[in-house]
Scaffold this motif. Structure first.
Motif, PDB file in Angstrom:
ATOM      1  N   GLU A   1       0.836  -1.199   0.000  1.00 29.03           N
ATOM      2  CA  GLU A   1       0.000   0.000   0.000  1.00 29.03           C
ATOM      3  C   GLU A   1       0.872   1.250   0.000  1.00 29.03           C
ATOM      4  O   GLU A   1       0.524   2.253  -0.621  1.00 29.03           O
ATOM      5  N   MET A   2       1.995   1.180   0.687  1.00 28.71           N
ATOM      6  CA  MET A   2       2.890   2.337   0.744  1.00 28.71           C
ATOM      7  C   MET A   2       3.812   2.400  -0.465  1.00 28.71           C
ATOM      8  O   MET A   2       4.191   3.483  -0.906  1.00 28.71           O
ATOM      9  N   PHE A   3       4.177   1.212  -1.001  1.00 25.71           N
ATOM     10  CA  PHE A   3       5.064   1.138  -2.166  1.00 25.71           C
ATOM     11  C   PHE A   3       4.374   0.324  -3.269  1.00 25.71           C
ATOM     12  O   PHE A   3       4.669  -0.859  -3.457  1.00 25.71           O
ATOM     13  N   PRO A   4       3.432   0.918  -3.980  1.00 28.04           N
ATOM     14  CA  PRO A   4       2.589   0.186  -4.936  1.00 28.04           C
ATOM     15  C   PRO A   4       3.359  -0.574  -6.011  1.00 28.04           C
ATOM     16  O   PRO A   4       2.898  -1.623  -6.473  1.00 28.04           O
ATOM     17  N   SER A   5       4.530  -0.079  -6.403  1.00 26.26           N
ATOM     18  CA  SER A   5       5.272  -0.767  -7.462  1.00 26.26           C
ATOM     19  C   SER A   5       5.842  -2.102  -6.994  1.00 26.26           C
ATOM     20  O   SER A   5       6.274  -2.919  -7.811  1.00 26.26           O
ATOM     21  N   LEU A   6       5.829  -2.353  -5.679  1.00 25.82           N
ATOM     22  CA  LEU A   6       6.306  -3.628  -5.150  1.00 25.82           C
ATOM     23  C   LEU A   6       5.210  -4.691  -5.135  1.00 25.82           C
ATOM     24  O   LEU A   6       5.455  -5.835  -4.762  1.00 25.82           O
ATOM     25  N   ARG A   7       4.012  -4.328  -5.548  1.00 29.48           N
ATOM     26  CA  ARG A   7       2.895  -5.266  -5.594  1.00 29.48           C
ATOM     27  C   ARG A   7       3.149  -6.346  -6.650  1.00 29.48           C
ATOM     28  O   ARG A   7       3.656  -6.070  -7.736  1.00 29.48           O
ATOM     29  N   ASP A   8       2.806  -7.588  -6.325  1.00 31.40           N
ATOM     30  CA  ASP A   8       2.923  -8.692  -7.268  1.00 31.40           C
ATOM     31  C   ASP A   8       1.591  -8.848  -8.008  1.00 31.40           C
ATOM     32  O   ASP A   8       0.592  -9.273  -7.418  1.00 31.40           O
ATOM     33  N   PRO A   9       1.536  -8.515  -9.294  1.00 30.70           N
ATOM     34  CA  PRO A   9       0.265  -8.550 -10.028  1.00 30.70           C
ATOM     35  C   PRO A   9      -0.251  -9.963 -10.273  1.00 30.70           C
ATOM     36  O   PRO A   9      -1.403 -10.136 -10.677  1.00 30.70           O
ATOM     37  N   TYR A  10       0.583 -10.967 -10.052  1.00 24.71           N
ATOM     38  CA  TYR A  10       0.192 -12.345 -10.368  1.00 24.71           C
ATOM     39  C   TYR A  10      -0.259 -13.140  -9.142  1.00 24.71           C
ATOM     40  O   TYR A  10      -0.613 -14.311  -9.259  1.00 24.71           O
ATOM     41  N   SER A  11      -0.230 -12.513  -7.958  1.00 24.67           N
ATOM     42  CA  SER A  11      -0.683 -13.222  -6.752  1.00 24.67           C
ATOM     43  C   SER A  11      -2.067 -12.718  -6.352  1.00 24.67           C
ATOM     44  O   SER A  11      -2.524 -11.664  -6.815  1.00 24.67           O
ATOM     45  N   LYS A  12      -2.729 -13.454  -5.499  1.00 17.19           N
ATOM     46  CA  LYS A  12      -4.111 -13.156  -5.115  1.00 17.19           C
ATOM     47  C   LYS A  12      -4.246 -11.781  -4.465  1.00 17.19           C
ATOM     48  O   LYS A  12      -5.113 -10.986  -4.841  1.00 17.19           O
ATOM     49  N   ASN A  13      -3.396 -11.505  -3.479  1.00 16.05           N
ATOM     50  CA  ASN A  13      -3.505 -10.246  -2.736  1.00 16.05           C
ATOM     51  C   ASN A  13      -2.443  -9.226  -3.111  1.00 16.05           C
ATOM     52  O   ASN A  13      -2.549  -8.068  -2.731  1.00 16.05           O
ATOM     53  N   GLY A  14      -1.418  -9.680  -3.802  1.00 17.90           N
ATOM     54  CA  GLY A  14      -0.374  -8.760  -4.230  1.00 17.90           C
ATOM     55  C   GLY A  14       0.795  -8.671  -3.278  1.00 17.90           C
ATOM     56  O   GLY A  14       1.824  -8.072  -3.606  1.00 17.90           O
ATOM     57  N   TYR A  15       0.677  -9.281  -2.087  1.00 13.77           N
ATOM     58  CA  TYR A  15       1.767  -9.169  -1.107  1.00 13.77           C
ATOM     59  C   TYR A  15       2.346 -10.524  -0.704  1.00 13.77           C
ATOM     60  O   TYR A  15       3.164 -10.603   0.216  1.00 13.77           O
ATOM     61  N   GLU A  16       1.940 -11.604  -1.363  1.00 11.42           N
ATOM     62  CA  GLU A  16       2.374 -12.941  -0.953  1.00 11.42           C
ATOM     63  C   GLU A  16       3.886 -13.132  -1.023  1.00 11.42           C
ATOM     64  O   GLU A  16       4.432 -13.982  -0.314  1.00 11.42           O
ATOM     65  N   HIS A  17       4.580 -12.354  -1.895  1.00 17.37           N
ATOM     66  CA  HIS A  17       6.040 -12.499  -1.950  1.00 17.37           C
ATOM     67  C   HIS A  17       6.693 -11.919  -0.693  1.00 17.37           C
ATOM     68  O   HIS A  17       7.840 -12.249  -0.381  1.00 17.37           O
ATOM     69  N   PHE A  18       5.965 -11.072   0.044  1.00 14.26           N
ATOM     70  CA  PHE A  18       6.453 -10.591   1.335  1.00 14.26           C
ATOM     71  C   PHE A  18       5.998 -11.498   2.471  1.00 14.26           C
ATOM     72  O   PHE A  18       6.761 -11.777   3.387  1.00 14.26           O
ATOM     73  N   TYR A  19       4.751 -11.955   2.403  1.00 15.70           N
ATOM     74  CA  TYR A  19       4.307 -12.980   3.352  1.00 15.70           C
ATOM     75  C   TYR A  19       3.095 -13.714   2.791  1.00 15.70           C
ATOM     76  O   TYR A  19       2.080 -13.105   2.461  1.00 15.70           O
ATOM     77  N   ASP A  20       3.217 -15.018   2.695  1.00 17.34           N
ATOM     78  CA  ASP A  20       2.134 -15.886   2.246  1.00 17.34           C
ATOM     79  C   ASP A  20       1.696 -16.744   3.433  1.00 17.34           C
ATOM     80  O   ASP A  20       2.410 -17.648   3.859  1.00 17.34           O
ATOM     81  N   GLY A  21       0.512 -16.441   3.954  1.00 15.74           N
ATOM     82  CA  GLY A  21       0.032 -17.139   5.134  1.00 15.74           C
ATOM     83  C   GLY A  21      -0.229 -18.612   4.910  1.00 15.74           C
ATOM     84  O   GLY A  21      -0.141 -19.423   5.847  1.00 15.74           O
ATOM     85  N   GLU A  22      -0.548 -18.998   3.682  1.00 15.49           N
ATOM     86  CA  GLU A  22      -0.852 -20.398   3.393  1.00 15.49           C
ATOM     87  C   GLU A  22       0.390 -21.279   3.467  1.00 15.49           C
ATOM     88  O   GLU A  22       0.361 -22.387   4.000  1.00 15.49           O
ATOM     89  N   SER A  23       1.481 -20.778   2.918  1.00 10.07           N
ATOM     90  CA  SER A  23       2.710 -21.583   2.875  1.00 10.07           C
ATOM     91  C   SER A  23       3.732 -21.170   3.929  1.00 10.07           C
ATOM     92  O   SER A  23       4.714 -21.868   4.168  1.00 10.07           O
ATOM     93  N   GLY A  24       3.494 -20.003   4.578  1.00 12.80           N
ATOM     94  CA  GLY A  24       4.449 -19.521   5.573  1.00 12.80           C
ATOM     95  C   GLY A  24       5.754 -19.052   4.954  1.00 12.80           C
ATOM     96  O   GLY A  24       6.806 -19.074   5.605  1.00 12.80           O
ATOM     97  N   SER A  25       5.699 -18.634   3.691  1.00 14.19           N
ATOM     98  CA  SER A  25       6.906 -18.195   2.988  1.00 14.19           C
ATOM     99  C   SER A  25       6.857 -16.692   2.738  1.00 14.19           C
ATOM    100  O   SER A  25       5.887 -16.020   3.092  1.00 14.19           O
ATOM    101  N   GLY A  26       7.913 -16.171   2.122  1.00 16.66           N
ATOM    102  CA  GLY A  26       7.991 -14.747   1.824  1.00 16.66           C
ATOM    103  C   GLY A  26       9.140 -14.089   2.558  1.00 16.66           C
ATOM    104  O   GLY A  26       9.712 -14.640   3.495  1.00 16.66           O
ATOM    105  N   TYR A  27       9.493 -12.866   2.102  1.00 19.30           N
ATOM    106  CA  TYR A  27      10.647 -12.166   2.666  1.00 19.30           C
ATOM    107  C   TYR A  27      10.516 -11.981   4.183  1.00 19.30           C
ATOM    108  O   TYR A  27      11.480 -12.189   4.936  1.00 19.30           O
TER     109      TYR A  27
END
Length: 343
Positions: free
Chosen positions: A70-96
């Motif tokens: 939300e603060m850095f829109p260009s960091l959004r992932d357009p191919y994921s469901k919510n756009g932030y899964e590469h930072f944290y994905d609750g389903e797999s427990g992965s992400g930065y």
């Protein structure tokens, strides 16, 4: 929720060293370098562990991840469901953020192991030294020194709790439980080890909490039980839950309260033991107060009962900011991670 998440991340970056530099870089280039992105993740992960411990709840991790995009829109992932899964994905427990938190947990476990070995071999205190340390803690303003001496006196304090003649004086002899956050969580870690505490908090939202909800659904239904299950499963960002969440408990507290239904409480009456309903027990176990309430006035107004209870303070029952344990008109402050361990 989008605005809340953004404000959270922005407030962290503006008060932490290096945060302003990351913001300025994004304003200037509309992007972040890999180095800046790593700094961003490190700053936010450090803030999470400072507030929530080394295993923050899933919803907290997701809130920070959402705040980033939300603060850095260009960091959004357009191919994921919510756009932030590469930072944290609750389903797999992965992400930065997840990976950084795991690194912090490993370092914390290693550090605690070294400290425990040192404590066991070199810094064991005699009974007289323990008494001196407890006397020191009553009047010291050095939180780091107090936490260290609480570790050193752990075995002595455990014996004190188990002593029927001394147990009622614990909060009088150890008043810093009332004003220093993290002491309850520290004792839990000393008792069961950092690895156990971290794994329990890590698995709480995805394993233990879900099992409590599933088991509760097999119980005979009632309006109180249905509301607790509803709140336990609720995601506060979803509009359909807004009305219920304005009066119901937040998800974690609702899940812990469900234990009252799974483990029915008993009441020792004057004539013979009897049953008390889970809903009645809840009123004795958890008390809510609005933010801004004078806690001391609340304590002064209650009758001097020996049954401990949880005092929660927030803007509403679904938005709790502070947690206290009240016993014999004495209070102890602890964090949200401490609430899960307490439950």
């Amino acid at each position: 929720m989008d605005k809340t998440a953004r404000n959270l991340v922005e407030s962290v970056l503006t008060k932490k060293p290096g945060g302003d530099q990351i913001i300025r870089e994004y304003v200037r280039t509309k992007s972040l370098t890999d180095t800046s992105r790593r700094k961003l993740v490190n700053i936010l992960a450090a803030e999470m562990t400072e507030i929530h411990g080394t295993a923050p709840p899933r919803r907290v991790r997701e809130l920070y991840a959402q705040g980033i995009i939300e603060m850095f829109p260009s960091l959004r992932d357009p191919y994921s469901k919510n756009g932030y899964e590469h930072f944290y994905d609750g389903e797999s427990g992965s992400g930065y953020l997840a990976w950084r938190l795991k690194t912090i947990q490993r370092k914390s476990t290693s550090s605690d192991t070294r400290r425990h070995a040192s404590f066991s071999s070199e810094e064991t205190l005699s009974q007289e030294q323990c008494k001196e340390a407890i006397s020191f803690m009553k009047y010291s303003s050095d939180e780091a020194a107090i936490k260290h001496k609480m570790k050193m006196t752990f075995d002595y304090r455990c014996k004190m709790v188990l002593d029927k003649e001394k147990s009622s004086d614990v909060l009088t002899e150890l008043p810093r439980f009332k004003d220093i956050k993290g002491l309850i969580e520290q004792d839990f870690t000393l008792e069961f080890g950092q690895d156990t505490a971290s794994r329990f908090l890590e698995r709480w939202p995805t394993v233990f909490k879900q099992k409590i909800i599933q088991q509760s659904k097999t119980l005979p239904t009632s309006s109180d039980l249905e509301e607790l299950i509803y709140c336990a499963e609720a995601v506060s960002s979803e509009e359909e839950f807004e009305e219920t969440l304005s009066t119901g408990w937040d998800s974690d507290l609702a899940s812990i309260t469900l234990l009252l239904h799974l483990i029915p409480p008993s009441y020792q009456g004057r004539k013979r033991p009897g049953r008390v309903s889970a809903s009645q027990a809840e009123k004795h176990l958890v008390v809510f107060q609005k933010s801004g309430t004078n806690i001391q006035e609340h304590i002064d107004a209650i009758s001097c009962a020996t049954q401990p209870y949880l005092l929660v303070v927030g803007t509403k029952r679904s938005t709790i900011h502070e947690f206290f344990i009240v016993l014999d008109k004495q209070i102890s402050h602890f964090t949200q991670s401490g609430l899960t361990l307490w439950g």
